[in-house]
Each structure stands twice: as structure tokens, then as C-alpha cells.
Design a protein around this motif. Structure first.
Motif, PDB file in Angstrom:
ATOM      1  N   MET A  74      -5.935   0.598 -11.563  1.00  0.00           N
ATOM      2  CA  MET A  74      -4.642   0.633 -10.879  1.00  0.00           C
ATOM      3  C   MET A  74      -4.935   0.308  -9.424  1.00  0.00           C
ATOM      4  SD  MET A  74      -1.320   1.413 -11.001  1.00  0.00           S
ATOM      5  CE  MET A  74       0.011   2.062  -9.996  1.00  0.00           C
ATOM      6  N   THR A  75      -4.541  -0.888  -8.980  1.00  0.00           N
ATOM      7  CA  THR A  75      -4.873  -1.370  -7.645  1.00  0.00           C
ATOM      8  C   THR A  75      -3.607  -1.430  -6.815  1.00  0.00           C
ATOM      9  OG1 THR A  75      -6.569  -2.732  -8.702  1.00  0.00           O
ATOM     10  CG2 THR A  75      -6.120  -3.146  -6.383  1.00  0.00           C
ATOM     11  N   PRO A  76      -3.346  -0.405  -5.981  1.00  0.00           N
ATOM     12  CA  PRO A  76      -2.109  -0.427  -5.188  1.00  0.00           C
ATOM     13  C   PRO A  76      -2.048  -1.571  -4.192  1.00  0.00           C
ATOM     14  CG  PRO A  76      -3.027   1.791  -5.305  1.00  0.00           C
ATOM     15  CD  PRO A  76      -4.061   0.867  -5.847  1.00  0.00           C
ATOM     16  N   THR A  77      -3.194  -1.957  -3.607  1.00  0.00           N
ATOM     17  CA  THR A  77      -3.159  -3.034  -2.619  1.00  0.00           C
ATOM     18  C   THR A  77      -2.762  -4.366  -3.233  1.00  0.00           C
ATOM     19  OG1 THR A  77      -5.537  -3.334  -2.965  1.00  0.00           O
ATOM     20  CG2 THR A  77      -4.848  -1.911  -1.146  1.00  0.00           C
ATOM     21  N   GLU A  78      -3.121  -4.584  -4.513  1.00  0.00           N
ATOM     22  CA  GLU A  78      -2.739  -5.818  -5.205  1.00  0.00           C
ATOM     23  C   GLU A  78      -1.501  -5.649  -6.064  1.00  0.00           C
ATOM     24  OE1 GLU A  78      -6.067  -7.078  -7.442  1.00  0.00           O
ATOM     25  OE2 GLU A  78      -7.418  -7.247  -5.712  1.00  0.00           O
ATOM     26  N   GLU A  79      -0.993  -4.407  -6.145  1.00  0.00           N
ATOM     27  CA  GLU A  79       0.160  -4.090  -6.994  1.00  0.00           C
ATOM     28  C   GLU A  79      -0.078  -4.584  -8.423  1.00  0.00           C
ATOM     29  OE1 GLU A  79       3.652  -5.626  -5.021  1.00  0.00           O
ATOM     30  OE2 GLU A  79       3.891  -3.742  -3.934  1.00  0.00           O
ATOM     31  N   ALA A  80      -1.245  -4.248  -8.948  1.00  0.00           N
ATOM     32  CA  ALA A  80      -1.655  -4.713 -10.277  1.00  0.00           C
ATOM     33  C   ALA A  80      -2.123  -3.542 -11.117  1.00  0.00           C
ATOM     34  CB  ALA A  80      -2.772  -5.749 -10.166  1.00  0.00           C
ATOM     35  N   CYS A 174       3.208  -4.459 -10.722  1.00  0.00           N
ATOM     36  CA  CYS A 174       3.961  -3.210 -10.586  1.00  0.00           C
ATOM     37  C   CYS A 174       4.293  -3.008  -9.115  1.00  0.00           C
ATOM     38  CB  CYS A 174       3.151  -2.025 -11.118  1.00  0.00           C
ATOM     39  SG  CYS A 174       3.995  -0.437 -10.947  1.00  0.00           S
ATOM     40  N   ASP A 175       5.546  -2.714  -8.824  1.00  0.00           N
ATOM     41  CA  ASP A 175       5.957  -2.424  -7.447  1.00  0.00           C
ATOM     42  C   ASP A 175       5.428  -1.050  -7.049  1.00  0.00           C
ATOM     43  OD1 ASP A 175       7.296  -4.838  -7.189  1.00  0.00           O
ATOM     44  OD2 ASP A 175       9.154  -4.016  -8.023  1.00  0.00           O
ATOM     45  N   ILE A 176       4.613  -1.017  -5.991  1.00  0.00           N
ATOM     46  CA  ILE A 176       3.951   0.205  -5.544  1.00  0.00           C
ATOM     47  C   ILE A 176       4.607   0.699  -4.258  1.00  0.00           C
ATOM     48  CG2 ILE A 176       1.775   1.243  -4.852  1.00  0.00           C
ATOM     49  CD1 ILE A 176       1.812   0.396  -7.736  1.00  0.00           C
ATOM     50  N   ASP A 177       4.975   1.969  -4.236  1.00  0.00           N
ATOM     51  CA  ASP A 177       5.523   2.619  -3.045  1.00  0.00           C
ATOM     52  C   ASP A 177       4.520   3.665  -2.576  1.00  0.00           C
ATOM     53  OD1 ASP A 177       7.020   3.641  -1.006  1.00  0.00           O
ATOM     54  OD2 ASP A 177       8.472   4.674  -2.281  1.00  0.00           O
ATOM     55  N   MET A 178       3.895   3.412  -1.415  1.00  0.00           N
ATOM     56  CA  MET A 178       2.833   4.277  -0.914  1.00  0.00           C
ATOM     57  C   MET A 178       3.330   5.259   0.150  1.00  0.00           C
ATOM     58  SD  MET A 178       0.160   3.278  -2.562  1.00  0.00           S
ATOM     59  CE  MET A 178      -1.113   4.036  -1.587  1.00  0.00           C
ATOM     60  N   SER A 179       4.615   5.505   0.229  1.00  0.00           N
ATOM     61  CA  SER A 179       5.167   6.302   1.329  1.00  0.00           C
ATOM     62  C   SER A 179       4.684   7.748   1.307  1.00  0.00           C
ATOM     63  CB  SER A 179       6.692   6.259   1.299  1.00  0.00           C
ATOM     64  OG  SER A 179       7.175   6.744   0.062  1.00  0.00           O
ATOM     65  N   ILE A 180       4.398   8.325   0.139  1.00  0.00           N
ATOM     66  CA  ILE A 180       3.948   9.713   0.096  1.00  0.00           C
ATOM     67  C   ILE A 180       2.513   9.814  -0.435  1.00  0.00           C
ATOM     68  CG2 ILE A 180       6.267  10.675  -0.131  1.00  0.00           C
ATOM     69  CD1 ILE A 180       5.748  11.027  -3.108  1.00  0.00           C
ATOM     70  N   PHE A 181       1.713   8.780  -0.257  1.00  0.00           N
ATOM     71  CA  PHE A 181       0.300   8.834  -0.611  1.00  0.00           C
ATOM     72  C   PHE A 181      -0.361  10.006   0.108  1.00  0.00           C
ATOM     73  CE2 PHE A 181      -4.022   7.843   0.743  1.00  0.00           C
ATOM     74  CZ  PHE A 181      -4.643   7.618  -0.461  1.00  0.00           C
TER      75      PHE A 181
END
Length: 520
Positions: A74-80, A174-181
Motif C-alpha cells: 500500500m503506497t500512499p505516495t503513489e496512491e497504489a 486508490c485516492d489517499i487522504d493523509m490528513s489524519i496520518f
């Protein structure tokens, strides 16, 4: 004699067990007809074309089923997202129909027996995942796995006679929302459908034929993965109407790694910074400044060393806000210590101004400012300034930490591991009593001021008409306080009305001004 009979009766079943076990794996039907059956299949179909349909005929029904085995990445930076899975396709093809009992004999079981067919010998529907993160079918799915061909009786009972299942690595966007990481959770949609066949040619549906659900070993050490919903969707594109299957998956990050390595250590450093307010300043804030500077540099080093643990993001995440506030509240005691140092040396600064501007036009104004500042900026004022800063600091710290805690899912805080509990206990045991104590002191002081206001003014000033004050200092004796009347100077009267080093007592009609600066 009875013993021999018993041994013989028990030995006979034991002796027959290997024979029974071997007979259970004997061939149930003959496979000699397979070459002729494969030749008939090859003559009846072209692998490049789907089953033929005339106008008004029902379309080919294709169903899909995916067994998700494991989360690969699960790669949030690539949204993959990459998932290891078993990719099931079910469809009906009349060119592959056969009667198993007639071809293979009476031992054929129409409910479970099948013929394994090389995939290159049959037509296969072009069903692919939409919006892939990486377009590389050769490395993501096995194409040489045999397909299962069922007989005509199975086709009438289940609606399909071809089942092709193969292992695959499915990757999709996949659209990733990192606001509450690092407390983030994401909902991703895997869309699967025919690449070229419209709904009028292929009915494409979800095949609910898997005996064991769709979640076997989805979760990893970092993510909790669940299949939330599976639904059939009909979408209209520029080229026509297509049927799709949407798999909705939920990904929730485990925050334990970030709490142990980043959040709780920085919280302890910030709590240690709040303890600098308890260090004395009578002999100067040098030790406090050194302690606060060390903690501030420690926060910066922690942010630098843990930067690689945080995914790169162009949004303001919860972790960014937390680290920013930790650095802010660690720097404030250092700044306040510098200000207290400046206040304690205010008299030296004023003397330097007077010494470097004697007899100038500004000297009178400097003298007035000097008188005003000398009445306020001394060590007593520095202590009051330090106490006031402590109240505001702890109150602001409690408010900011409350807002940051409000964004954290409660289930992640209430289910602490042993290492997290060991690290967070000193923070709670230190900051909660400290904040409570300072808030109690504030409440008591406010109540005391309210009571004094209800009793009315207790102290008055009597200003007598005497010659203008010439800027000299008021003499006083440290051994025994003596009465003095306040000079009729507006600035001096306003300055010395309620100073820290002077005490005004109301004894009947007399106003006594006692010099207690020596005790300070």
C-alpha cells in the motif's frame, strides 16, 4: 481360545485398512476419450472469437469472483494498492459442451468432475481490472493455468460450464487522504469489467460462488484490510453501456509503529519542556535556558531522524501539526527565559541610556521613562511575568493537545499496548496534575480579587502639593521603615502607586509608604 478369537477379530479390520485406503484413490472413470474430445473442441471453435450469437439471442453470461489472499503493498505516495488474489472467471460456451457420462462412462460425477483444458485452446473473456496502477499483465497474472470444463448437466444446473481460476497480483489506483496520518483509513474501489464487450454482448456479473468469503489473509503488519461491499454496476461510456463489478475495500493503518517511535517520545520531550517553568530564576535563568535549548534541539533532531518514516505528502497531516506544536511549545520556554533575562537587566540598560545621553534634549524624556520603568521592571516583576507565562503556557498546552486528541480515533487510544502505556504514563502523571494545580491557583486568585472588589477600595493615595520631582531617587532605610508622602508628579505617582517593592498601608487617615525593596 477366546483370546485368539479376539485377536483375529481385531486384526482383520486392521489388515484391511491399507487396502481400503488404496482403493479410495483408484480412477473412477476412463480418460481414454480425452484426445478425441479435445480434437472435437478444436474443430468446433476459434479461440479468437466468442461464442456466436444471432439477433435476439441471450448474451454470453460472464461472472467474476476474486479471493483476496494478502496485501502486497500500500503506497500512499503513489496512491497504489497491490493485492495477491485468486482471479475467478465463469462463463458459458456452447462449443465446449459435452456429456460426461457418455464420454467417460458411468463413473463420471456431473457435480464435481471436470476436464482440465489448456487456456490457449479455448476462447477467454477479456475481463480486466480498470484503473490499474501498473499496466503489466505478464507479471501480474498467470495466463498458462488450465481452465476447468464441466459437462452439460453441470451447465444446466449452474449456468456456466467453464471456470478459469488463476493466481494474480492485482494493482489498482486508490485516492489517499493523509490528513489524519498516522490514524488514517481509506476506502478504495477495485473496478473489474470487460475491456471491449458491451452489455448487449456480455452480461457481466459478480459470481457469488466462493465457499469461503473474500477475506483470508488480507491484513498485514501495517494495515487492517476488509472487503466492505461488492456490487454490480452498469455504467455508460462514450462507446456504449458496460456492466462492471465494484469491490469496495477498506484500509486502516495500525498506528503502533509511529506512536512508539515518534509521537510518544516527542510528547515526553514537550512535557519535560513544561517542567522548565518550575526552575528558579532568582539567580538568573541561565540553567533554564540551557535546559530549554537542549529540549528544543532534541525535538528538531527527532523530526530529522524520523522524516523517512513519514510518507511524503503535500497536505498538512496530523503528524505535521503535532510535530509543529511540539516544537512551538518546546521553544516558548527558551524565548520566555530570554525575555526574563532582559527584564532583570533593565536597570543596566536604562543607566547605559542615561550615561550616553547626558544634557541632550532627549534626557528629560529618558528620565521620565527611566522613572516609570524603574518602578516596574525589577526582579519582582520578572517573577510575576514568569508566573503569568506559566499559567498561559499550560492553559494553551492543554487546549492544543485537546484539539489534537479530538482528531484521534478513540479506539486507538483506549487500546494501548504495554510499550505505549509505559511511555504515555509519565506524560499524563506530570502534565495533568501540573495543569490542574495552575488552574486551581488561577481560580483562587480570581476569587480573591472578586472578594476585594466586593469590599470596595482598601487603599488610597494622597498626593500633596510639593515642588516638582527632580528625578532623584527616594531615600529609604532598610533597617526601619519610615513615612513619606508621595510627590506631586503624575508619572511618579502613577508608577509608585502599587509597585512590587513598595507597600501602601491604609491606617486610618494616614497613608504610610514603606520601603521593602531591601527584602527583595
Amino acid at each position: 481360545m477366546c483370546f485368539l478369537v479376539l485377536v483375529a477379530s481385531l486384526g482383520w479390520p486392521l489388515a484391511m485398512m491399507p487396502v481400503a485406503a488404496e482403493s479410495a484413490f483408484k480412477t473412477t472413470y476412463s480418460t481414454r476419450a480425452l484426445p478425441d474430445l479435445f480434437r472435437r473442441f478444436a474443430e468446433s471453435m476459434d479461440v479468437h472469437f466468442p461464442p456466436p450469437r444471432d439477433a435476439g439471442d441471450d448474451p454470453v453470461v460472464v461472472k467474476v469472483g476474486i479471493t483476496f489472499n494478502h496485501l502486497v503493498s500500500m503506497t500512499p505516495t503513489e496512491e497504489a494498492v497491490e493485492l495477491s488474489s485468486w482471479y475467478h472467471l465463469y462463463w458459458n460456451d456452447e462449443r465446449l459442451v459435452y456429456n460426461g457420462s457418455q464420454v467417460f462412462g458411468s463413473g463420471w460425477n456431473s457435480e464435481g468432475d471436470y476436464v482440465a483444458m489448456p487456456p490457449q485452446k479455448i476462447w477467454k473473456p477479456d475481463i480486466v481490472p480498470y484503473y490499474p496502477a501498473r499496466v503489466d499483465s505478464e507479471s501480474t497474472s498467470a495466463t498458462n493455468v488450465y481452465a476447468y470444463l464441466f459437462g452439460s448437466e453441470f451447465l444446466r444446473a449452474n449456468g456456466y460450464n467453464v471456470h478459469w481460476v488463476r493466481p494474480a497480483i492485482i494493482n489498482f489506483h486508490c485516492d489517499i487522504d493523509m490528513s489524519i496520518f498516522p490514524w488514517d483509513s481509506h476506502v478504495c474501489a477495485l473496478i473489474v469489467g470487460p475491456w471491449h464487450a458491451k452489455a448487449s454482448n456480455h452480461r457481466f456479473l459478480h459470481g457469488k460462488m466462493l465457499a469461503h468469503g473474500d477475506e483470508s489473509k488480507l491484513s498485514s503488519e501495517e494495515w487492517d484490510v476488509q472487503v466492505l461491499k461488492i456490487e454490480d454496476v452498469k455504467n455508460e461510456y462514450n462507446t456504449g453501456v458496460y456492466e462492471e463489478v465494484h469491490f469496495t475495500l477498506g484500509f486502516k493503518r495500525y498506528p503502533h509503529y509511529f506512536m512508539v517511535n515518534i509521537i510518544l517520545p516527542m510528547l515526553l520531550i514537550m512535557v519535560a519542556a513544561s517542567l522548565t517553568l518550575m526552575l528558579p530564576i532568582q539567580d538568573g535563568p541561565g540553567e533554564r535556558m540551557a535546559f530549554a535549548a537542549t529540549l528544543c534541539l532534541t525535538i528538531m533532531a527527532t523530526m530529522l531522524f524520523t522524516a523517512q518514516l513519514r510518507p511524503a505528502s503535500n497536505t498538512d497531516t496530523w503528524m505535521d501539526r503535532f510535530q509543529g506544536w511540539c516544537l512551538f511549545f518546546t521553544f516558548l520556554p527558551l524565548l520566555e527565559s530570554c525575555i526574563v533575562t532582559l527584564v532583570q537587566h533593565a536597570e543596566d540598560i536604562i543607566k547605559w541610556i542615561n550615561r550616553n545621553s547626558p544634557g541632550s534634549a532627549v534626557q528629560t524624556r529618558v528620565t521620565r521613562v527611566t522613572i516609570s520603568i524603574q518602578g516596574h521592571l525589577d526582579r519582582g516583576f520578572a517573577r510575576h511575568l514568569d508566573h503569568g507565562f506559566a499559567y498561559l503556557y499550560l492553559l494553551a498546552l492543554a487546549i492544543v493537545m485537546g484539539f489534537l486528541y479530538y482528531d484521534v480515533p478513540r479506539r486507538d487510544i483506549l487500546t494501548l499496548t504495554s510499550s505505549e502505556a509505559v511511555m504515555i504514563t509519565p506524560s499524563i502523571a506530570t502534565i495533568v496534575p501540573l495543569v490542574s494545580f495552575f488552574l486551581l491557583v488561577l481560580v483562587l486568585k480570581a476569587a480573591r480579587r472578586t472578594c476585594r472588589a466586593d469590599r470596595g477600595p482598601q487603599e488610597t493615595l494622597v498626593i500633596q502639593d510639593i515642588p516638582e520631582y527632580d528625578g532623584g531617587a527616594i531615600e529609604s532605610s532598610c533597617s526601619s521603615p519610615r513615612k513619606e508622602t508621595l510627590p506631586n508628579n503624575p508619572i511618579l505617582s502613577r508608577t509608585l502607586g502599587r509597585p512590587v517593592g513598595w507597600k501602601v498601608n491604609n491606617l486610618g487617615d494616614d497613608v504610610e509608604l514603606h520601603d521593602h525593596r531591601c527584602s527583595l
